[in-house]
Design a protein around this motif. Structure first.
Motif: not given
Length: 456
Positions: A56-57, A74-76, A84-87
Motif C-alpha cells: 500500500t503506497v 506499507s508491506a503486509e 512501514d518501509r520506504y525506497v
C-alpha cells in the motif's frame, strides 16, 4: 475618448486574467516535481523487494539526492503485522531528457542494493510484462466524492476530451479567419500544425542541448517556435496561393493550397526525416477527482495545461477580433472589401496579417499535440486539418466564435463515440455529419445560412 478608454480597460482586464492564469500554471509547474514515469518505475520495484506482501503506497516525495524520489509504503505479509518501509530511487536524468526513466540507483531503509542486483531487477523484472503489471498504484485518497457509475464514466470522457477539443478549436478557427476574410479555404492548415509540432520538438531539443532540463523552459521554447513557424509558413505560403491568385472563382486558390499542403508534407519529411521524434511525457500523473467504486475519475496536469492554453488563446483571439483595430478592419473587409478600401483599410496587408495569425493558431495546435500526445509525424497533420475543417463548417466557417464551437463539438463527438460506440465507424459518422450540415445548414451553427459571408 470613451471608446478608447473602454478598449483600454478591456485590454487591462484581459492581461490581468492572462497573468493570473500564467502565474497559476507556473506555480503548479513548480509543484509538479514528481515525474509520473519515474514514480511508476519506483513503485513497480516494491513487489520485488517484498515478495508475497500486500503493498500500500502511502506517499511519494522528492528524494534526498538530485534526480531521486522517495516512496513511503506499507508491506503486509500473511505471517506478520504490516511494516512501514520506504525506497529511494535514483534516475539518470529528469525533465525532458529521453533517458529520464532509466533507474540508476535503489536504496531501502536497510541500505543501497548492489549494482548486480539492480541490473537483475531492471532487465529481468521491470522490463517484463509481469513487472509492469505489478505496479501497486498511487496513494489512495479516501476523501474522494462517490458518484454513480454511469455519471462517473461520462464525466471521465468529458475530461478526456478537453485537450482534443482545444486542438480542434484552434485549427478550426484558422480556417474561419482566412475564409471569413477572403472567401478562400486553405487546405494546408493541418500541415502547418505539423510544422508547429516539428518546431516544438526543435525548441525543446535546444533547451535540452543547452543543459537545461526544465519542462517549463522546454515548453516555452517550443511554444515560441511553433507559433513563429506556423505564422511564417502560413504568411509566405498564403501569399502565393491566396493573395496572388485573384480569380473570381475560388477553385484555383483551393487547388493551389492542395499543392501547398503536399509541399509542406514533403518539406517536413526531408527536414525532420520520416521517423517521428517523440518527447517524453511530462506531468502525466493522474489527479483523482471522484470515484465510483474502484473506478477513479482523474485528470492529468498536462491535460489541464493543454486545455487551459487553448482556452486562453481562444479568449485572446475573440478579444482581438472584437476590441482592436485589426478586428474592426477584418470585420469591415469581410462585410464589404470595396467599402473598407475606400475607408483606408489596406486589404492586402490585412490578408497577410490574417494568414500569419491563422498560421500561428495552427502552429499552436501542433504544439499542443506534441505536449499532449508526444509527437506528430510529417504526414500526421492531414487528418487533424480535415477534421478541423469539418468543425469550422459545422460551427460556421465564416464565424470565428462558430469555428471555435465547431472544434469543440468535433472533439467531444470523437471522444463520446469512442467511449460508447465502435471506434471503427467514428470517422465515417464524422464525415457523414459534414454532408448533413452542408445540406440542411450550410452556414453552420453560428454562421449564416449562405456558405459565404453575407453580402452588404
Amino acid at each position: 475618448m470613451s471608446t478608447q478608454y473602454s478598449e483600454l480597460h478591456r485590454a487591462k482586464g484581459m492581461f490581468r486574467i492572462l497573468a493570473l492564469v500564467v502565474s497559476l500554471v507556473l506555480l503548479n509547474g513548480c509543484g509538479l516535481s514528481i515525474d509520473a514515469d519515474q514514480a511508476r518505475i519506483c513503485r513497480s520495484t516494491l513487489p520485488a523487494l517484498n515478495p508475497g506482501a500486500a503493498i500500500t503506497v502511502q506517499r511519494i516525495q522528492e528524494g534526498p539526492a538530485p534526480r531521486s524520489l522517495t516512496v513511503l509504503y506499507s508491506a503486509e505479509s500473511p505471517d506478520r503485522p504490516p511494516l512501514d518501509r520506504y525506497v529511494v530511487c535514483t534516475f539518470a536524468a529528469e525533465g525532458l531528457s529521453l533517458n529520464k526513466a532509466e533507474l540508476t540507483g535503489l536504496a531501502t531503509e536497510e541500505g543501497p542494493i548492489s549494482g548486480a542486483s539492480l541490473y537483475m531487477l531492471k532487465h529481468y523484472y521491470l522490463e517484463t510484462p509481469e513487472g509492469i503489471a505489478a505496479d501497486p498504484g498511487s496513494p489512495p485518497d479516501a476523501a474522494l466524492i462517490e458518484l454513480p457509475a454511469g455519471f462517473a464514466y461520462w464525466l471521465q470522457q468529458l475530461l478526456v476530451s478537453l485537450p482534443r477539443t482545444a486542438i480542434y478549436a484552434l485549427l478550426s478557427v484558422a480556417f474561419a479567419l482566412v475564409f471569413g476574410l477572403s472567401g478562400r479555404v486553405n487546405l494546408a492548415f493541418g500541415e502547418l500544425a505539423a510544422a508547429g509540432s516539428a518546431a516544438t520538438v526543435t525548441g525543446a531539443a535546444v533547451v535540452i542541448v543547452s543543459g537545461l532540463n526544465s519542462p517549463l523552459l522546454g515548453l516555452a521554447a517550443g511554444l515560441a517556435g511553433a507559433v513563429f513557424a506556423g505564422a511564417m509558413h502560413s504568411a509566405v505560403g498564403g501569399y502565393f496561393t491566396i493573395s496572388r491568385i485573384t480569380a473570381a472563382s475560388s477553385q484555383p486558390s483551393l487547388i493551389a493550397t492542395v499543392g501547398l499542403s503536399l509541399f509542406l508534407m514533403e518539406y517536413l519529411r526531408l527536414v525532420q526525416s520520416p521517423v517521428t521524434i517523440w518527447l517524453p511525457p511530462i506531468w502525466a500523473d493522474a489527479w483523482p477527482l471522484a470515484r465510483a467504486g474502484n473506478f477513479l475519475v482523474s485528470l492529468t496536469p498536462i491535460s489541464v495545461m493543454t486545455a487551459g492554453t487553448g482556452l486562453i488563446a481562444a479568449l485572446g483571439l475573440l478579444w482581438l477580433m472584437k476590441a482592436t483595430a485589426f478586428g474592426r478592419a477584418w470585420r469591415a473587409v469581410a462585410d464589404d472589401a470595396r467599402a473598407a478600401a475606400i475607408m483606408g483599410v489596406n486589404g492586402p496587408r490585412l490578408l497577410t496579417q490574417t494568414l500569419a495569425l491563422a498560421g500561428g493558431m495552427a502552429g499552436l495546435s501542433g504544439m499542443l499535440i506534441v505536449v499532449q500526445y508526444g509527437g506528430l509525424g510529417f504526414a500526421g497533420g492531414f487528418q487533424y486539418g480535415l477534421k478541423a475543417l469539418i468543425g469550422a463548417v459545422i460551427g460556421g466557417i465564416g464565424s470565428v466564435p462558430g469555428a471555435l464551437l465547431g472544434g469543440f463539438v468535433i472533439g467531444l463527438f470523437e471522444t463520446v463515440w469512442s467511449a460508447y460506440l465502435p471506434i471503427e465507424g467514428r470517422d465515417i459518422a464524422l464525415y457523414a455529419s459534414l454532408a448533413v450540415f452542408l445540406i440542411f445548414r450550410p452556414g453552420g451553427l453560428l454562421g449564416f445560412q449562405d456558405t459565404t459571408p453575407r453580402n452588404v
